[in-house]
Design a protein around this motif. Structure first.
Motif, PDB file in Angstrom:
ATOM      1  N   ARG A  82       0.583  -1.324   0.234  1.00  0.00           N
ATOM      2  CA  ARG A  82      -0.069  -0.275   0.272  1.00  0.00           C
ATOM      3  C   ARG A  82       0.895   1.156  -0.247  1.00  0.00           C
ATOM      4  O   ARG A  82       1.682   1.487   0.865  1.00  0.00           O
ATOM      5  N   SER A  87      -4.818   5.971  -9.729  1.00  0.00           N
ATOM      6  CA  SER A  87      -4.864   5.449  -8.062  1.00  0.00           C
ATOM      7  C   SER A  87      -5.523   4.387  -8.448  1.00  0.00           C
ATOM      8  O   SER A  87      -6.402   4.079  -8.884  1.00  0.00           O
ATOM      9  N   SER A  88      -5.023   2.829  -7.961  1.00  0.00           N
ATOM     10  CA  SER A  88      -5.967   1.728  -8.713  1.00  0.00           C
ATOM     11  C   SER A  88      -5.135   1.055  -7.575  1.00  0.00           C
ATOM     12  O   SER A  88      -4.641   1.038  -6.806  1.00  0.00           O
ATOM     13  N   PHE A  89      -4.952  -0.089  -8.211  1.00  0.00           N
ATOM     14  CA  PHE A  89      -4.889  -1.730  -7.725  1.00  0.00           C
ATOM     15  C   PHE A  89      -3.738  -2.532  -8.359  1.00  0.00           C
ATOM     16  O   PHE A  89      -4.702  -2.698  -9.734  1.00  0.00           O
ATOM     17  N   ARG A 113      -1.678  -1.317  -3.121  1.00  0.00           N
ATOM     18  CA  ARG A 113      -2.722  -0.751  -3.540  1.00  0.00           C
ATOM     19  C   ARG A 113      -2.184   1.015  -3.880  1.00  0.00           C
ATOM     20  O   ARG A 113      -1.225   1.321  -2.801  1.00  0.00           O
ATOM     21  N   THR A 116      -2.546   5.093  -3.948  1.00  0.00           N
ATOM     22  CA  THR A 116      -3.621   6.042  -4.101  1.00  0.00           C
ATOM     23  C   THR A 116      -2.741   7.374  -3.709  1.00  0.00           C
ATOM     24  O   THR A 116      -1.696   7.144  -3.226  1.00  0.00           O
TER      25      THR A 116
END
Lengths: 109, 117
Positions: free
Chosen positions: B10, B89-91, B113, B115
């Motif tokens: 993340r 922003s994405s996975f 992830r 952001t």
């Protein structure tokens, strides 16, 4: 172009009910197809591939060339089967996997 | 089965900065790795194929100058999102196959992830 189609975005069933997750393919030549599963907060993992004809976690999938389908089936759904299921095939180069849009399976008691 | 690890899992970054995501094959060597992007409740979209020692192959519509891929060794591929914007922003998920494993199963990282704020 090679393509897989998963027509259902969401499938909700009760525990113990049969499950069928649909996957149709358009292919030239012999298809190579897979089912991948993504449980909540877990990584994508292989569930089944059509060449192995095995049963994993009670799931089976048979390649039906007449109907160009590779539906995923389980006779009695369990709550732990709730997840996102993807039908996939290799790209034209035969290396990367291309995924269908996925079907969310929700099994409730 | 083989293990693919991504780092970080993340990350939050400011708009305009660059972010690097690492993908490692832990117990096998991968001459080819794959990068995907997944939007919430949507499928994985193949972004590019990372080739060890050569240039990556990008899918149509993916900006190669925006998403820089480096595959410097047989166990590591990196994806750098340059000048990130909120729409990035994405996975992000990487994948690799074990070419000597005797099957064509693809193994996936746990995803990153991103952001962008």
């Amino acid at each position: 172009a090679q393509r897989v189609t998963q027509p259902e975005k969401l499938l909700s069933v009760f525990k113990g009910a049969p499950v069928e997750l649909k996957c149709n393919y358009s292919y030239s030549g012999s298809p190579e197809l897979f089912w991948y599963v993504q449980y909540s907060r877990q990584r994508l993992q292989l569930l089944l591939r059509h060449i192995s004809r095995e049963s994993i976690k009670g799931f089976t999938a048979d390649l039906n060339k007449g109907e160009t389908s590779f539906h995923l089936k389980k006779p009695f759904a369990q709550e732990e089967d709730s997840a996102m299921y993807y039908c996939a095939h290799p790209d034209q180069a035969g290396t990367a996997l291309i995924f269908g849009k996925g079907t969310t399976l929700s099994v409730s008691s | 089965g083989a293990v693919v690890s991504q780092h970080p899992s993340r990350v939050i970054c400011k708009s305009g900065t660059s972010v690097k995501i690492e993908c490692r094959s832990l117990d096998f060597q991968a001459t080819t790795m794959f990068w995907y992007r997944q939007f919430p409740k949507q499928s994985l979209m193949l972004m590019a194929t990372s080739n060890e020692g050569s240039k990556a192959t990008y899918e149509q519509g993916v900006e190669k100058d925006k998403f820089l891929i480096n595959h410097a060794s047989l166990t590591l591929s990196t994806l750098t999102v340059t000048s990130a914007h909120p729409e990035d922003s994405s996975f992000y998920i990487c994948s690799a196959r074990d070419p000597w494993g005797g099957n064509t199963e693809a193994f996936f990282g746990q995803g990153t992830r991103l952001t962008v704020v």
